[in-house]
Design a protein around this motif. Sequence first.
Motif, mmCIF file in Angstrom:
data_model
loop_
_atom_site.group_PDB
_atom_site.id
_atom_site.type_symbol
_atom_site.label_atom_id
_atom_site.label_comp_id
_atom_site.label_asym_id
_atom_site.label_seq_id
_atom_site.Cartn_x
_atom_site.Cartn_y
_atom_site.Cartn_z
ATOM 1 N N GLY A 1 -2.509 -14.045 0.746
ATOM 2 C CA GLY A 1 -1.999 -12.990 1.623
ATOM 3 C C GLY A 1 -0.730 -12.327 1.128
ATOM 4 O O GLY A 1 -0.043 -11.647 1.893
ATOM 5 N N VAL A 2 -0.402 -12.484 -0.156
ATOM 6 C CA VAL A 2 0.784 -11.873 -0.741
ATOM 7 C C VAL A 2 0.471 -10.446 -1.185
ATOM 8 O O VAL A 2 1.302 -9.545 -1.073
ATOM 9 C CB VAL A 2 1.307 -12.723 -1.924
ATOM 10 N N LEU A 3 -0.744 -10.253 -1.692
ATOM 11 C CA LEU A 3 -1.229 -8.933 -2.096
ATOM 12 C C LEU A 3 -2.506 -8.627 -1.326
ATOM 13 O O LEU A 3 -3.197 -9.533 -0.871
ATOM 14 C CB LEU A 3 -1.555 -8.904 -3.593
ATOM 15 N N ARG A 4 -2.820 -7.334 -1.223
ATOM 16 C CA ARG A 4 -4.106 -6.918 -0.681
ATOM 17 C C ARG A 4 -4.736 -5.962 -1.680
ATOM 18 O O ARG A 4 -4.044 -5.273 -2.431
ATOM 19 C CB ARG A 4 -3.965 -6.285 0.696
ATOM 20 N N ARG A 5 -6.039 -5.936 -1.692
ATOM 21 C CA ARG A 5 -6.782 -5.050 -2.591
ATOM 22 C C ARG A 5 -7.103 -3.747 -1.874
ATOM 23 O O ARG A 5 -7.565 -3.761 -0.744
ATOM 24 C CB ARG A 5 -8.078 -5.727 -3.024
ATOM 25 N N GLU A 6 -6.841 -2.630 -2.544
ATOM 26 C CA GLU A 6 -7.149 -1.304 -2.018
ATOM 27 C C GLU A 6 -8.122 -0.637 -2.978
ATOM 28 O O GLU A 6 -7.812 -0.467 -4.158
ATOM 29 C CB GLU A 6 -5.879 -0.448 -1.928
ATOM 30 N N PRO A 7 -9.296 -0.238 -2.489
ATOM 31 C CA PRO A 7 -10.253 0.415 -3.386
ATOM 32 C C PRO A 7 -9.811 1.823 -3.782
ATOM 33 O O PRO A 7 -9.146 2.514 -3.016
ATOM 34 C CB PRO A 7 -11.536 0.456 -2.564
ATOM 35 N N TYR A 8 -10.184 2.211 -4.995
ATOM 36 C CA TYR A 8 -10.009 3.590 -5.454
ATOM 37 C C TYR A 8 -11.147 3.890 -6.423
ATOM 38 O O TYR A 8 -11.786 2.987 -6.957
ATOM 39 C CB TYR A 8 -8.638 3.805 -6.118
ATOM 40 N N ARG A 9 -11.412 5.153 -6.622
ATOM 41 C CA ARG A 9 -12.464 5.560 -7.562
ATOM 42 C C ARG A 9 -11.993 6.825 -8.276
ATOM 43 O O ARG A 9 -11.703 7.834 -7.636
ATOM 44 C CB ARG A 9 -13.769 5.826 -6.831
ATOM 45 N N GLU A 10 -11.926 6.751 -9.592
ATOM 46 C CA GLU A 10 -11.654 7.944 -10.382
ATOM 47 C C GLU A 10 -12.973 8.669 -10.604
ATOM 48 O O GLU A 10 -14.033 8.041 -10.622
ATOM 49 C CB GLU A 10 -10.996 7.561 -11.704
ATOM 50 N N SER A 11 -12.904 9.955 -10.773
ATOM 51 C CA SER A 11 -14.097 10.783 -10.913
ATOM 52 C C SER A 11 -15.025 10.239 -11.998
ATOM 53 O O SER A 11 -14.602 9.988 -13.130
ATOM 54 C CB SER A 11 -13.675 12.212 -11.248
ATOM 55 N N GLY A 12 -16.287 10.022 -11.613
ATOM 56 C CA GLY A 12 -17.295 9.554 -12.548
ATOM 57 C C GLY A 12 -17.231 8.075 -12.884
ATOM 58 O O GLY A 12 -17.984 7.602 -13.730
ATOM 59 N N ARG B 1 -12.904 0.685 -8.167
ATOM 60 C CA ARG B 1 -11.998 -0.358 -8.667
ATOM 61 C C ARG B 1 -10.972 -0.633 -7.578
ATOM 62 O O ARG B 1 -11.048 -0.050 -6.503
ATOM 63 C CB ARG B 1 -11.349 0.116 -9.955
ATOM 64 N N HIS B 2 -9.997 -1.492 -7.870
ATOM 65 C CA HIS B 2 -9.004 -1.855 -6.856
ATOM 66 C C HIS B 2 -7.585 -1.771 -7.400
ATOM 67 O O HIS B 2 -7.340 -2.075 -8.559
ATOM 68 C CB HIS B 2 -9.259 -3.276 -6.339
ATOM 69 N N GLU B 3 -6.716 -1.362 -6.526
ATOM 70 C CA GLU B 3 -5.276 -1.478 -6.762
ATOM 71 C C GLU B 3 -4.798 -2.662 -5.934
ATOM 72 O O GLU B 3 -5.441 -3.046 -4.957
ATOM 73 C CB GLU B 3 -4.532 -0.229 -6.278
ATOM 74 N N TYR B 4 -3.669 -3.195 -6.311
ATOM 75 C CA TYR B 4 -3.087 -4.328 -5.593
ATOM 76 C C TYR B 4 -1.799 -3.871 -4.951
ATOM 77 O O TYR B 4 -0.924 -3.315 -5.609
ATOM 78 C CB TYR B 4 -2.873 -5.498 -6.558
ATOM 79 N N ARG B 5 -1.710 -4.084 -3.653
ATOM 80 C CA ARG B 5 -0.561 -3.647 -2.861
ATOM 81 C C ARG B 5 0.083 -4.856 -2.203
ATOM 82 O O ARG B 5 -0.594 -5.816 -1.822
ATOM 83 C CB ARG B 5 -1.001 -2.670 -1.766
ATOM 84 N N LEU B 6 1.381 -4.802 -2.023
ATOM 85 C CA LEU B 6 2.109 -5.875 -1.347
ATOM 86 C C LEU B 6 1.816 -5.863 0.145
ATOM 87 O O LEU B 6 1.778 -4.805 0.770
ATOM 88 C CB LEU B 6 3.608 -5.717 -1.568
ATOM 89 N N THR B 7 1.632 -7.039 0.697
ATOM 90 C CA THR B 7 1.551 -7.201 2.144
ATOM 91 C C THR B 7 2.968 -7.437 2.649
ATOM 92 O O THR B 7 3.926 -7.525 1.868
ATOM 93 C CB THR B 7 0.683 -8.420 2.492
#
Length: 158
Positions: free
Chosen positions: A67-78, A82-88
Amino acid sequence: MVTPPALTYATDNCTIGRAMGVLGERWNLVVLREVFNGIRRFDDMRRHTGIPRQVLTNRLALLVDQGVLRREPYRESGMRERHEYRLTEKGLDLYPVLVAVAQWGDRYLADPEGPPVEFAHRGCGSPVEVHVHCAAGHDVPRPRDIVSRPGPGVRAAP
């Protein structure tokens, strides 16, 4: 010889030990440093730190599981998602720990030119430092002015 009182306490519920189970491996703090510095994507972290792929995968999974980081989805064109990691909030509460580690490293391990990174107060630009103070508001500048004592969760040693 006087027996230290701490020998009478059990250590199975030690919160320092538990915290080190999350933070105690070198790469965990390096990953947190990256995220605090705005580097949130796996490939960017790997390239910037040199952490082996599987090690980074494992460290990110642990920090997400804890619970220290959370995954945030993102998608680059084409591209695939994938996921970015954000601080909780739990992760953000570690910032003073990173500043304290950096402060210690700056004092004892920096190059002669000085530290490579400084922490500054966004509001005024002054350097940020970690200081210890008691709940009554007194500064506690020397480690020898601090004593450990049994807390509410203390258990007798077996």
